[in-house]
Design an enzyme around this catalytic site. Structure first.
Site, PDB file in Angstrom:
ATOM      1  N   MET A 173       0.736  -1.194   0.078  1.00 12.60           N
ATOM      2  CA  MET A 173      -0.083  -0.069  -0.144  1.00 12.60           C
ATOM      3  C   MET A 173       0.768   1.326  -0.128  1.00 12.60           C
ATOM      4  O   MET A 173       1.556   1.478   1.140  1.00 12.60           O
ATOM      5  CB  MET A 173      -0.915  -0.034   1.152  1.00 12.60           C
ATOM      6  CG  MET A 173      -2.068  -0.695   0.932  1.00 12.60           C
ATOM      7  SD  MET A 173      -3.139   0.368   0.255  1.00 12.60           S
ATOM      8  CE  MET A 173      -3.667   1.556   1.342  1.00 12.60           C
ATOM      9  N   CYS A 174       1.069   1.605  -0.982  1.00 10.85           N
ATOM     10  CA  CYS A 174       2.041   2.952  -1.000  1.00 10.85           C
ATOM     11  C   CYS A 174       0.958   4.191  -1.690  1.00 10.85           C
ATOM     12  O   CYS A 174      -0.136   3.968  -2.341  1.00 10.85           O
ATOM     13  CB  CYS A 174       3.138   2.854  -1.957  1.00 10.85           C
ATOM     14  SG  CYS A 174       4.055   1.542  -1.241  1.00 10.85           S
TER      15      CYS A 174
END
Lengths: 293, 293
Positions: free
Chosen positions: A14-15
């Protein structure tokens, strides 16, 4: 029919991605002020952050392995207007590779006499650099699959002798690379050589182009409003691409999986679509809606 | 007999170099506070500055094409302690290449899976990258002879297949490169791959190793004193190399032209001398004296 492949939050990085292309040197303070809140504040991405600013053909880079919301360097960037025609930012929630400076995006390499920078949101399980090309001139320093993929792309382009200044040829090559790797995992990327900004959507990406007549806008992360009328001239064109819309009162365009775009001097100069498997974006499995305009 | 070759201030880049190697993560705030005064304050080097900090195998880089004495980013670095085991800094007075971000040292390239950084004080008239090696995998982005020389070294080492992790082999190769190019111009350099710090003196360089018992020290540029006893532990070892001594109350060792040194974890792990022509250092043609201890 495009297969739907489930992915859990544990499997996918998750970026948050952010890119900007403009026809006049433009600062990133407003967008960065919003995005950095997601790095340990309104979002969980506390495992490092980085920004690249192109000024002409030179770059300034800022990387920090800590949370952007509490970073001293991020404090400076949120208030100090570095003017740039291309910029990119990434805030990280780690999965592959430890929380360390060498694993902090964006990654930078010189290719063909230009600095290329690359940031990735996603994960490609099973990707190893030796899979692609024998030259391996470009090698990752850290342990992320993202940096290895970037090196892989550059090694392939070097081997094939692509013209490092021919945008059409380069974009075609990069789209092919994205289409190939987006078969095996989540591969949202932004990439630039300082002249143009490329983005590819595997699960989630949104963009907006701001031009006259400019209007006020309000950040989704933090109660901050800017009136672009006082910050711009009538000739300014600025495009912004991000994992999700940064403002709630503008009309962001959402990408479909497989969509790609390239901007130069703020203008969209290329776009297309390739078929890719549909992976779920972690913790956000509903289709993304455009923000209200 | 070594020939003495005169050079005018116009012919030679007056820049200031600073490098640090330490056995524990150490900040550069004190040394940087002194050096930055030379960038438009106590010195004329107002055409850009840059710093590289290694943290493990990762790097943080800061580059600014303006004067360090008045830079917002330099203000941050002078007060915000970024802890590093290897760092290098350069402040520039331009001659070859315009005042621009892409011409601002230190230059960075990935070689063999490590970030290598390079800063140069001097000028090599007539040097062109095509002179060395056919591979030219590494290309300069800017217009300085310094960046072209760095790319030349990396191209040569790549072609020769040197082991990017073998310090002895690398240093031997780099000394040969320095000996060759110091025949034709002023070639004071610092270079690092994050593990060790190499320096070569063509005209002017000085160094110091600080270890227990630590003592106070006072900057030559600016009325600032630090007591290293309160900043260190008895096991700390920190070596600093700079164009000229940064403090006036410590015993700096001066290099003779042709001297080279390499430090790892703060300790001197290699040193030697090669014969080079004697060029005058611009605006400082008297032999440099060690500062009083």
């Amino acid at each position: 029919m495009i297969p739907v492949i489930a992915a859990t939050a544990q499997e996918v990085c998750m970026c948050e991605l952010l890119g900007m292309s403009a026809n006049v040197p433009t600062d990133l303070c407003f967008s960065f002020t919003g995005l950095r809140q997601r790095g340990g504040g309104t979002g969980p991405h506390k495992d490092g952050w980085g920004v690249i600013f192109y000024e002409g053909i030179g770059i300034r880079s800022f990387h920090d392995p800590g949370a952007s919301v509490s970073s001293e360097v991020a404090n400076l960037l949120a208030r100090y207007p570095i003017k740039s025609t291309v910029a990119m930012c990434h805030i990280r929630q780690a999965n592959v590779g430890s929380v360390a400076l060498e694993n902090t995006h964006p990654f930078v390499r010189e290719f063909g006499g230009r600095y290329w920078s690359f940031a990735h949101n996603g994960q490609l399980p099973g990707f190893h650099l030796p899979d692609c090309g024998m030259a391996q001139r470009y090698r990752p320093v850290g342990q992320t699959d993202s940096e290895a993929l970037f090196c892989c792309l550059l090694n392939e382009m070097l081997e094939e002798g692509v013209d490092a200044l021919d945008r059409e040829q380069l974009v075609q090559r990069i789209v092919g690379f994205c289409a190939q790797h987006a078969q095996t995992g989540v591969f949202n990327i932004i990439l630039s050589n300082g002249l143009w900004l490329f983005s590819f959507c595997s699960t989630k990406l949104a963009c907006i182009t701001r031009r006259a007549p400019f209007r006020p806008a309000t950040l989704r992360d933090g109660d901050i409003k800017v009136d672009f009328r006082s910050e711009t001239t009538p000739h300014d064109v600025v495009s912004v691409v991000a994992t999700s819309p940064l403002t709630y009162d503008e009309g962001w365009r959402t990408f479909a999986p497989g969509d790609w775009c390239v901007w130069e001097a703020g203008e969209l100069v290329g776009a297309g679509h390739v078929d890719v498997p549909r992976f779920a974006h972690p913790k956000d499995k509903k289709p993304m809606q455009a923000a209200s305009a």
